[in-house]
Design a protein around this motif. Structure first.
Motif, PDB file in Angstrom:
ATOM      1  N   CYS A  69       2.325  -2.820 -12.891  1.00  0.00           N
ATOM      2  CA  CYS A  69       3.319  -2.209 -12.014  1.00  0.00           C
ATOM      3  C   CYS A  69       3.142  -0.696 -12.017  1.00  0.00           C
ATOM      4  CB  CYS A  69       4.732  -2.578 -12.475  1.00  0.00           C
ATOM      5  SG  CYS A  69       6.044  -1.922 -11.407  1.00  0.00           S
ATOM      6  N   GLU A  70       3.088  -0.131 -10.830  1.00  0.00           N
ATOM      7  CA  GLU A  70       2.979   1.326 -10.709  1.00  0.00           C
ATOM      8  C   GLU A  70       4.193   1.988 -11.350  1.00  0.00           C
ATOM      9  OE1 GLU A  70       1.572   4.519 -10.606  1.00  0.00           O
ATOM     10  OE2 GLU A  70       0.236   3.243  -9.410  1.00  0.00           O
ATOM     11  N   LYS A  71       3.982   3.213 -11.833  1.00  0.00           N
ATOM     12  CA  LYS A  71       5.078   3.957 -12.446  1.00  0.00           C
ATOM     13  C   LYS A  71       5.941   4.609 -11.360  1.00  0.00           C
ATOM     14  CE  LYS A  71       3.548   8.093 -11.282  1.00  0.00           C
ATOM     15  NZ  LYS A  71       4.346   9.032 -10.456  1.00  0.00           N
ATOM     16  N   PRO A  72       7.214   4.897 -11.638  1.00  0.00           N
ATOM     17  CA  PRO A  72       7.990   4.442 -12.788  1.00  0.00           C
ATOM     18  C   PRO A  72       8.227   2.942 -12.685  1.00  0.00           C
ATOM     19  CG  PRO A  72       9.468   5.385 -11.165  1.00  0.00           C
ATOM     20  CD  PRO A  72       8.065   5.615 -10.652  1.00  0.00           C
ATOM     21  N   ILE A  73       8.415   2.294 -13.811  1.00  0.00           N
ATOM     22  CA  ILE A  73       8.561   0.842 -13.784  1.00  0.00           C
ATOM     23  C   ILE A  73       9.688   0.402 -12.855  1.00  0.00           C
ATOM     24  CG2 ILE A  73      10.051   0.836 -15.829  1.00  0.00           C
ATOM     25  CD1 ILE A  73       8.755  -1.846 -16.603  1.00  0.00           C
ATOM     26  N   ALA A  74      10.760   1.184 -12.797  1.00  0.00           N
ATOM     27  CA  ALA A  74      11.907   0.873 -11.945  1.00  0.00           C
ATOM     28  C   ALA A  74      12.721   2.144 -11.790  1.00  0.00           C
ATOM     29  CB  ALA A  74      12.737  -0.253 -12.555  1.00  0.00           C
ATOM     30  N   THR A  75      13.846   2.034 -11.095  1.00  0.00           N
ATOM     31  CA  THR A  75      14.731   3.184 -10.941  1.00  0.00           C
ATOM     32  C   THR A  75      16.050   3.006 -11.679  1.00  0.00           C
ATOM     33  OG1 THR A  75      15.614   2.301  -8.865  1.00  0.00           O
ATOM     34  CG2 THR A  75      13.736   3.782  -8.708  1.00  0.00           C
ATOM     35  N   THR A  76      16.284   1.822 -12.234  1.00  0.00           N
ATOM     36  CA  THR A  76      17.468   1.573 -13.050  1.00  0.00           C
ATOM     37  C   THR A  76      17.058   0.800 -14.289  1.00  0.00           C
ATOM     38  OG1 THR A  76      18.084  -0.587 -12.107  1.00  0.00           O
ATOM     39  CG2 THR A  76      18.866   1.390 -10.943  1.00  0.00           C
ATOM     40  N   PHE A 101       0.832  -1.198   0.000  1.00  0.00           N
ATOM     41  CA  PHE A 101       0.000   0.000   0.000  1.00  0.00           C
ATOM     42  C   PHE A 101       0.870   1.252   0.000  1.00  0.00           C
ATOM     43  CE2 PHE A 101      -3.224  -2.492   2.839  1.00  0.00           C
ATOM     44  CZ  PHE A 101      -3.503  -3.337   1.779  1.00  0.00           C
ATOM     45  N   ALA A 102       2.133   1.122  -0.363  1.00  0.00           N
ATOM     46  CA  ALA A 102       3.062   2.250  -0.251  1.00  0.00           C
ATOM     47  C   ALA A 102       2.666   3.415  -1.140  1.00  0.00           C
ATOM     48  CB  ALA A 102       4.484   1.794  -0.576  1.00  0.00           C
ATOM     49  N   HIS A 103       2.270   3.121  -2.371  1.00  0.00           N
ATOM     50  CA  HIS A 103       1.993   4.190  -3.321  1.00  0.00           C
ATOM     51  C   HIS A 103       0.641   4.835  -3.037  1.00  0.00           C
ATOM     52  CE1 HIS A 103       1.727   6.420  -7.078  1.00  0.00           C
ATOM     53  NE2 HIS A 103       3.010   6.187  -7.231  1.00  0.00           N
ATOM     54  N   VAL A 104       0.552   6.126  -3.331  1.00  0.00           N
ATOM     55  CA  VAL A 104      -0.685   6.866  -3.069  1.00  0.00           C
ATOM     56  C   VAL A 104      -1.852   6.341  -3.893  1.00  0.00           C
ATOM     57  CG1 VAL A 104       0.465   8.972  -2.319  1.00  0.00           C
ATOM     58  CG2 VAL A 104       0.008   8.628  -4.751  1.00  0.00           C
ATOM     59  N   HIS A 105      -1.587   5.655  -5.010  1.00  0.00           N
ATOM     60  CA  HIS A 105      -2.663   5.144  -5.852  1.00  0.00           C
ATOM     61  C   HIS A 105      -3.216   3.806  -5.365  1.00  0.00           C
ATOM     62  CE1 HIS A 105      -1.025   7.643  -9.462  1.00  0.00           C
ATOM     63  NE2 HIS A 105      -1.762   8.367  -8.636  1.00  0.00           N
ATOM     64  N   VAL A 120       1.369  -4.138  -8.412  1.00  0.00           N
ATOM     65  CA  VAL A 120       2.516  -3.780  -7.579  1.00  0.00           C
ATOM     66  C   VAL A 120       2.476  -2.284  -7.310  1.00  0.00           C
ATOM     67  CG1 VAL A 120       5.032  -3.681  -7.451  1.00  0.00           C
ATOM     68  CG2 VAL A 120       3.897  -5.686  -8.465  1.00  0.00           C
ATOM     69  N   THR A 121       2.233  -1.915  -6.058  1.00  0.00           N
ATOM     70  CA  THR A 121       2.164  -0.505  -5.667  1.00  0.00           C
ATOM     71  C   THR A 121       3.104  -0.240  -4.488  1.00  0.00           C
ATOM     72  OG1 THR A 121       0.100  -1.164  -4.567  1.00  0.00           O
ATOM     73  CG2 THR A 121      -0.101   0.171  -6.540  1.00  0.00           C
ATOM     74  N   SER A 122       4.273  -0.830  -4.567  1.00  0.00           N
ATOM     75  CA  SER A 122       5.293  -0.658  -3.534  1.00  0.00           C
ATOM     76  C   SER A 122       6.133   0.582  -3.807  1.00  0.00           C
ATOM     77  CB  SER A 122       6.202  -1.887  -3.509  1.00  0.00           C
ATOM     78  OG  SER A 122       6.925  -1.970  -4.734  1.00  0.00           O
ATOM     79  N   GLU A 123       7.111   0.816  -2.947  1.00  0.00           N
ATOM     80  CA  GLU A 123       8.105   1.848  -3.208  1.00  0.00           C
ATOM     81  C   GLU A 123       8.845   1.499  -4.497  1.00  0.00           C
ATOM     82  OE1 GLU A 123       7.626   1.296   1.276  1.00  0.00           O
ATOM     83  OE2 GLU A 123       7.794   0.028  -0.502  1.00  0.00           O
TER      84      GLU A 123
END
Length: 339
Positions: free
Chosen positions: A94-101, A8-12, A71-74
């Motif tokens: 998967c919530e955006k952004p798809i990843a950080t790398t 539930f990390a993401h606001v969405h 997936v709505t994690s950090e």
């Protein structure tokens, strides 16, 4: 169809849960094992408030063999959960952004391809009917040759409610990674996947929240994207709305062609006025529920086994723009990208 919301990390996350909970064709399970202890906006406390089934951990959720997962994690935890979902044979949103790398994004794409499941990136704005009309207008030649695009995606700082958004170890950055990607996705649609050849970015931390000892991420940013055809696009990706603003933010796109100009506003007001009881302005949405439209598309793909769009490759292309922007911020120079 059984669906699991992971974290539930993401606001969405809350909105997705509400939409899925109210569907008769969905059996919903949720889990948020990384929730801070005692946080009423996370974990079992939120699940109980929303009236949805909760499992203590990810393994328990996967043990129920969901057909699809959201997936709505950090941001930096996306890869692990997407790979787990793929290994369990579940289609993934998967919530955006798809990843950080780029390495993480590519690994996620490969995992889903090898498992034969869809990987969809959460870009709901492309489902707006007004954006579809803009795309048709461009494709049918009414604008002529596209000369410039100016995109704006502003909001209040999400770190006010979710502190991890301002933690680079979990978010991968600040406003640039948070808000560039929505506009980058719309450009990706309008330009049929054409990528910029150069990205230049400026940013500051003037609107950053927190004390002097806390990590600082950029709270305001402006990107300039140059394309081989000569097109120039700008992206204002700032957390510039005050916390008291009547809406969370907004998204607009202005397309200038050699024959005409078109303006797209994803969140136009239906009612604009003043509320005397609250001593604030009153603003009501006048648009479709974009999250619901995106979930409809994802669930349809999960049922039929068709490839979901926007897919993981779209997520990777938009991430590359973000990564080039951060390299530009580091060097102070425009950054050449793959044509």
């Amino acid at each position: 169809m059984k669906i699991a919301v992971l974290s539930f990390a993401h606001v969405h996350a809350t909105r997705y849960i509400q939409l899925l909970r109210d569907r008769s064709d969905v059996e919903l399970i949720t889990t948020d094992p990384d929730a801070p202890p005692g946080d009423p906006t996370r974990g079992k406390a939120l699940a109980d408030e929303l009236g949805v089934t909760y499992r203590a951990g990810y393994e328990e959720a996967f043990a129920e063999r969901p057909r699809a997962v959201i997936v709505t994690s950090e941001n930096t935890r996306h890869r692990q959960l997407v790979e787990q979902g793929a290994a369990a044979g579940a289609h993934v949103l998967c919530e955006k952004p798809i990843a950080t790398t780029e390495d993480d994004a590519r690994a996620m794409i490969n995992a889903c391809e090898q498992a034969g499941v869809s990987l969809m990136t959460a870009y709901p704005v492309r489902f707006h009917p007004a954006f579809a009309a803009l795309r048709r207008t461009l494709a049918e030649g009414w604008l002529g040759s596209l000369l410039s695009v100016h995109g704006v995606n502003n909001s209040s700082a999400p770190g006010l409610d979710r502190p991890w958004f301002a933690d680079p170890a979990l978010a991968g950055g600040g406003a640039v990674i948070d808000h560039t990607v929505h506009i980058a996705d719309l450009l990706d649609v309008l330009l049929d996947g054409e990528q910029p050849t150069q990205v230049y970015a400026v940013a500051n931390t003037l609107l950053a929240q927190g004390g002097a000892d806390e990590p600082k991420v950029e709270s305001a940013g402006l990107l300039t994207l140059t394309y081989a055809r000569g097109l120039v696009a700008t992206i204002d990706c700032s957390w510039s709305h005050p916390s008291t603003h009547p809406t969370w933010g907004g998204l607009t796109l202005t397309c200038v062609g050699d024959r005409a100009l078109a303006e797209f506003d994803a969140f136009p007001p239906l009612l604009d006025g003043y509320d005397t009881t609250q001593a604030t302005s009153r603003w009501e949405h006048g648009t479709i529920d974009l999250d619901a439209a995106m979930l409809d598309s994802f669930l349809a793909a999960a049922r039929t086994g068709q490839r979901a769009h926007p897919d993981g490759e779209t997520g990777l292309r938009t991430l590359r723009t973000v990564l080039a922007a951060y390299e530009s911020l580091r060097t102070g120079q425009p950054v050449a990208t793959a044509a």
